[in-house]
Design an enzyme around this catalytic site. Structure first.
Site, short mmCIF file in Angstrom:
data_model
loop_
_atom_site.label_atom_id
_atom_site.label_comp_id
_atom_site.label_asym_id
_atom_site.label_seq_id
_atom_site.Cartn_x
_atom_site.Cartn_y
_atom_site.Cartn_z
N CYS A 4 -28.60 6.67 7.96
CA CYS A 4 -28.29 6.62 9.40
C CYS A 4 -26.93 7.21 9.69
CB CYS A 4 -28.35 5.17 9.90
SG CYS A 4 -29.98 4.42 9.79
N GLU A 57 -28.83 -2.39 13.53
CA GLU A 57 -28.21 -1.14 13.07
C GLU A 57 -29.34 -0.13 12.97
OE1 GLU A 57 -27.63 1.88 11.08
OE2 GLU A 57 -27.34 0.66 9.28
#
Length: 465
Positions: free
Chosen positions: A261, A227
């Site tokens: 993110c 990720e």
């Protein structure tokens, strides 16, 4: 030594000696032995550990939240919410793991055939500082429920959080060694990946680090879940509720001081409502309280490190020099610690740093477009593909547009967020694999076919490989 620095003051608050080779060897051997036994514990018993871990997290929420805030600068209310979300994730998998991992019967030419989900082994978790508890528990709860063990290499600026997580599992009654924190620097990672007792790797972090870890794990033929970075679009179409969109936009961009993110980073707005959106967004941004993150009325604390603040300021300055309009903020704050003024840039274009690069901090970029077609085209004009938000009053059109947006998740008239019930992850340079939901718990399992004969369909030819 690995130092813990309070980003609100810039001062060292704790120091830890890096683990030596003997310490690492002991941890890996303990994890390997514990996992082999844990794999044979029924799922119904494994999940009791998660239920107890949730209780430990909630009973010590104030303490753990204070650790998070002091080590990485997150406002204290957000830190408390992070700890609670970890407990929720543990509760979710405690309730659902048996169902998610139950053998699945599959009709075939066998007398009986099924798919089962066996654990892989000990997983190396390489985790970032921005959500020091959540990022780990997002992986750890399903991994443990699936029968795996884990060792953690956390970001070097949050060593106290890393050790506290080990404490949570120990006090919840985890078998000795099943989960271990390793206080090591980045130079130790390749050796850990190469160790035969490590079965797979999960990483949350930058695209650059993800590429390096993927190449190291790939050489060992070990699975990875990555990720990585994101430059999430937040599309506002002309028929959207602009005030509602702006209210969510502030939280979507400035939560965790913009260091996420999946934070909204590029606000792609149809020209006919762009002035109204920019005005509403600026008004809400200027109302944010920038202060000591331990204060309960604080909205914006310091950035986690000085170099992160400096990198963001460079991106803002380069964008303004290229023609972006600075509406508010745009400078470091003259106070101790690593503070940056909440910033809004308007009239950003696809050639500017605020569009091309991932902006990891409290800065929003508004991009004006002619129509929905151009909005989707610009949303996809990025190397990332983590999350996206789409605001419109036409839900039928939204469903169509959502399928054209290149991202691991599209939230319509809402804020992109991770949820234990839904899969989470990205595409392109935002990584691969999924966490959370049923897909997340199966990522670190051997999805094994079991075929029981004799064959029932003698007329069907079976081709061997």
């Amino acid at each position: 030594m690995i130092d813990s620095v309070n980003p609100a003051t810039g001062k060292v608050i704790a120091s830890f000696e890096e683990y030596q080779p003997d310490d690492i060897e002991q941890a890996l051997e303990e994890a390997s032995q514990a996992q082999r036994a844990w794999a044979h514990v029924p799922v119904s018993e494994r999940v009791r550990l998660l239920t107890k871990a949730a209780k430990v997290l909630r009973s010590r929420k104030a303490h753990y939240a204070s650790l998070i805030t002091s080590e990485m600068g997150k406002p204290i209310l957000e830190a408390e919410a992070e700890v609670e979300k970890c407990a929720w994730n543990c509760d979710f998998y405690a309730a659902q793991a048996e169902r998610f991992l139950a053998p699945e019967q599959v009709p075939s030419n066998a007398s009986e055939s099924m798919v089962v989900f066996d654990p892989l082994g000990v997983i190396l978790a390489i985790m970032p500082w921005n959500y020091p508890f959540w990022q780990l528990f997002r992986f750890l709860a399903p991994a443990l429920a699936a029968g795996n063990g884990a060792v953690l290499k956390h970001a070097s600026n949050v060593p106290q959080c890393a050790l506290a997580i080990e404490e949570v599992l120990r006090d919840a009654g985890a078998p000795t060694g099943l989960f271990r924190t390793l206080i090591v620097g980045a130079s130790a990672v390749e050796g850990l990946i190469e160790d035969p007792r490590i079965a797979a790797v999960t990483l949350t972090g930058s695209t650059e680090v993800g590429s390096l870890v993927a190449s190291q794990a790939g050489r060992q033929i070990k699975k990875q879940v990555l990720e990585l970075g994101g430059s999430d679009p937040f599309i506002v179409l002309a028929d959207a509720d602009v005030e509602a969109a702006a209210a969510v936009a502030v939280r979507a961009r400035f939560l965790n001081v913009g260091q996420s993110c999946i934070a909204a980073k590029r606000f792609i707005v149809e020209e006919s409502v762009a002035d109204a959106f920019a005005a509403a967004l600026c008004a809400k941004v200027e109302a944010l309280v920038v202060d000591d993150p331990m204060r309960r009325d604080c909205n914006i604390g310091p950035m986690a490190r000085a170099n992160l603040r400096d990198d963001l300021h460079s991106q803002v300055e380069r964008s303004v020099a290229a023609g972006a309009e600075l509406l508010t903020g745009g400078h470091p704050l003259d106070r101790p610690g690593f503070y940056y003024a909440p910033t809004v840039l308007d009239r950003v274009t696809p050639d500017m740093a605020a569009f091309v690069e991932e902006t990891f901090g409290p800065a929003a970029a508004i991009i004006r477009v002619r129509n929905a077609e151009e909005a989707v085209e610009l949303a996809n004009r990025t190397e990332f593909g983590l999350g996206a938000a789409l605001w419109t009053g036409d839900l039928e059109r939204a469903r169509v547009l959502a399928r054209r947006i290149e991202a691991g998740a599209v939230f319509i008239n809402g804020m992109v967020a991770s949820d234990p019930r839904l899969p989470f992850g990205g595409i392109k340079k935002s990584g691969y694999g999924r966490e959370l939901g049923v897909f997340g718990i199966r990522e670190f399992t051997n999805i094994k076919t079991i075929w029981i004969g004799p064959a029932q369909d003698a007329t069907r030819v079976t081709l061997s490989e």
